[in-house]
Scaffold this active site. Structure first.
Site, short mmCIF file in Angstrom:
data_model
loop_
_atom_site.label_atom_id
_atom_site.label_comp_id
_atom_site.label_asym_id
_atom_site.label_seq_id
_atom_site.Cartn_x
_atom_site.Cartn_y
_atom_site.Cartn_z
N CYS A 87 35.45 121.55 52.71
CA CYS A 87 35.95 121.90 51.38
C CYS A 87 34.77 122.08 50.41
O CYS A 87 33.98 123.00 50.58
CB CYS A 87 36.96 120.86 50.92
SG CYS A 87 38.03 121.45 49.57
N HIS A 179 40.98 121.38 55.85
CA HIS A 179 40.89 119.93 56.02
C HIS A 179 41.32 119.49 57.43
O HIS A 179 42.39 118.90 57.61
CB HIS A 179 41.75 119.24 54.96
CG HIS A 179 41.21 119.40 53.58
ND1 HIS A 179 40.25 118.57 53.06
CD2 HIS A 179 41.48 120.31 52.62
CE1 HIS A 179 39.94 118.96 51.83
NE2 HIS A 179 40.68 120.01 51.54
N GLU A 181 40.06 117.13 59.02
CA GLU A 181 39.84 115.68 59.15
C GLU A 181 41.11 114.87 58.99
O GLU A 181 41.18 113.72 59.44
CB GLU A 181 38.77 115.22 58.14
CG GLU A 181 39.24 115.07 56.70
CD GLU A 181 39.27 116.36 55.90
OE1 GLU A 181 39.33 116.29 54.66
OE2 GLU A 181 39.24 117.44 56.52
#
Length: 232
Positions: A87, A179, A181
């Site tokens: 990001c 994202h 993660e």
């Protein structure tokens, strides 16, 4: 044990994803610095890799920690230290290595789970080589990294953003706009934590919770990064 410099660029040093803990679980010694709070290492000696987290800031903002992080990224690139940014982390990598005009404020937010088309270049990339034709992950951004710089190799895009995942042509640096993660179990917590902002950005938070996805293929890039640092 190989050492990873973890730069936390958010309002909290550790996010819901607890990716710093996962890097430790993958065999790395993680040194955490809260860049948002202007905490940085004295130097880069002894670091085998660097991770740059997300942030509510824009990479183009004239903020002391952002300016300092630009310098650190350039120093790391000169030393050929592998870097991965997610990001804001992707955006500041693009800004530091390809110019501040590479990052801009979008006219609308891109938000939601998407199957991102993967480019042919991914097949030869050490982090993205296991991907198929598409890779699924949650995306949420109001800023964007341009895709037209000659030193950027685009690895994945979306219907609304031509640069979702990229690597630098010569420096060992990778950026992920989305994202990957966030795990399936963490996603509802993260969505609720950011409900007001996501709704403001046009997101259907209840819908996101219902379709929470593990995004396993996208996470391969994270584990490949850890493996690369451990191996080199």
């Amino acid at each position: 044990m190989k050492r990873l410099l973890y730069l936390g660029n958010g309002r909290k040093l550790q996010s819901v994803a607890r990716l710093d803990d996962r890097f430790e679980g993958w065999g790395l010694k993680v040194d955490r610095f809260w860049a948002w709070n202007d905490e940085f290492p004295v130097g880069l000696d002894g670091y085998d890799g660097i991770f740059l987290s997300g942030s509510p800031h824009g990479a183009y903002e004239d903020v002391p920690f952002i300016n300092r992080e630009h310098d650190l990224i350039r120093q790391a690139a000169d030393r050929k230290i592998p870097m991965l940014g997610i990001c804001f982390g992707s955006q500041i990598l693009g800004s530091a290595l390809c110019g501040k005009d590479q990052v801009f404020r979008r006219t609308s937010c891109e938000i939601g789970y998407k199957d991102l088309p993967v480019t042919a270049a991914a097949a030869a990339d050490p982090l993205a080589q296991d991907w198929g034709d598409t890779v699924r992950m949650f995306v949420w951004h109001n800023d964007e990294v341009r895709a037209d710089h000659p030193d950027m190799v685009i690895l994945a895009s979306s219907d609304d953003c031509p640069n979702q995942v990229w690597r630098h042509r010569t420096a060992p640096a990778w950026g992920i706009q989305g994202h990957p993660e966030i795990t399936r179990s963490q996603a509802p917590v993260w969505f609720e934590e950011n409900r007001a902002r996501m709704v403001q950005d046009g997101g259907d938070v209840d819908g996101f919770i219902a379709e929470a996805d593990e995004a396993l293929d996208a996470k391969i890039m994270l584990t490949r990064f850890a493996e690369m640092i451990s191996r080199d």
